[in-house]
Write an enzyme that holds these catalytic residues in place. Structure first.
Site: not given
Ligand code: DQA
Length: 152
Positions: A17-18, A25, A30, A81, A84, A105, A107, A114
């Site tokens: 998501p997002n 964003r 990011y 990825n 959240a 996985e 990020h 964080r």
């Molecule tokens: C994320 C880190 C997550 O905590 C966050 O909710 C994201 C992006 C990252 O790519 O750093 O949406 O997965």
């Protein structure tokens, strides 16, 4: 010799998501690259590595679960990825447990630097490996690593 040594591979890249709004964003966290440019870079790298890269993004947990289920016996590796959902999703964790392919996985940010709620990943102990904090290069590193894991 690995049975996959000289064969074309299929790799699925899942974005949670997002991540569809990457580029606009929170760019200070990011970066300014868009999801489209990340997917394009992975597909280009895939051509060099003889890997067909399929990319899928969803803001919905169930859709991500269904995509993982549909990769059984189809994909040779997975880059995910979970965004959240990393920190909350037993459903995605359980879906990953049904795969017997290497899973990376990823990020963009370093989740361990964080907020404390981001320090726990529901996926970390069921994936092959994790890349956190290397920005977009993490994705291409993940694809290189998958190629080496699948075709040692
Ligand atoms: C994320 C880190 C997550 O905590 C966050 O909710 C994201 C992006 C990252 O790519 O750093 O949406 O997965």
């Amino acid at each position: 010799m690995s049975e996959k040594k000289n064969t074309p591979l299929n790799v699925l890249v899942l974005h949670g998501p997002n991540l569809n709004l990457l580029g606009t964003r929170e760019p200070e966290i990011y970066g300014s690259d868009t999801l489209e440019s990340i997917n394009a870079a992975l597909k280009k790298q895939g051509k060099v590595l003889d890997i067909t890269v399929e990319a899928f993004q969803s803001n919905h947990e169930g859709e991500l679960v269904e995509k993982i289920q549909s990769s059984i016996s189809v994909q040779d590796g997975l880059i995910i990825n979970p965004a959240a959902y990393t920190h909350t999703s037993v459903a995605i964790r359980d879906a990953l447990l049904m795969l017997d392919i290497p899973v990376i996985e990823i990020h963009l940010s370093n989740i361990y630097k964080r907020e404390s709620f981001r320090h726990r990943s529901m996926m970390a102990d069921v994936v092959t490996g994790q890349i956190s904090g290397l920005g977009v290069s993490g994705y291409t590193l993940a694809l290189t690593a998958l190629a080496e894991l699948i075709r040692p």
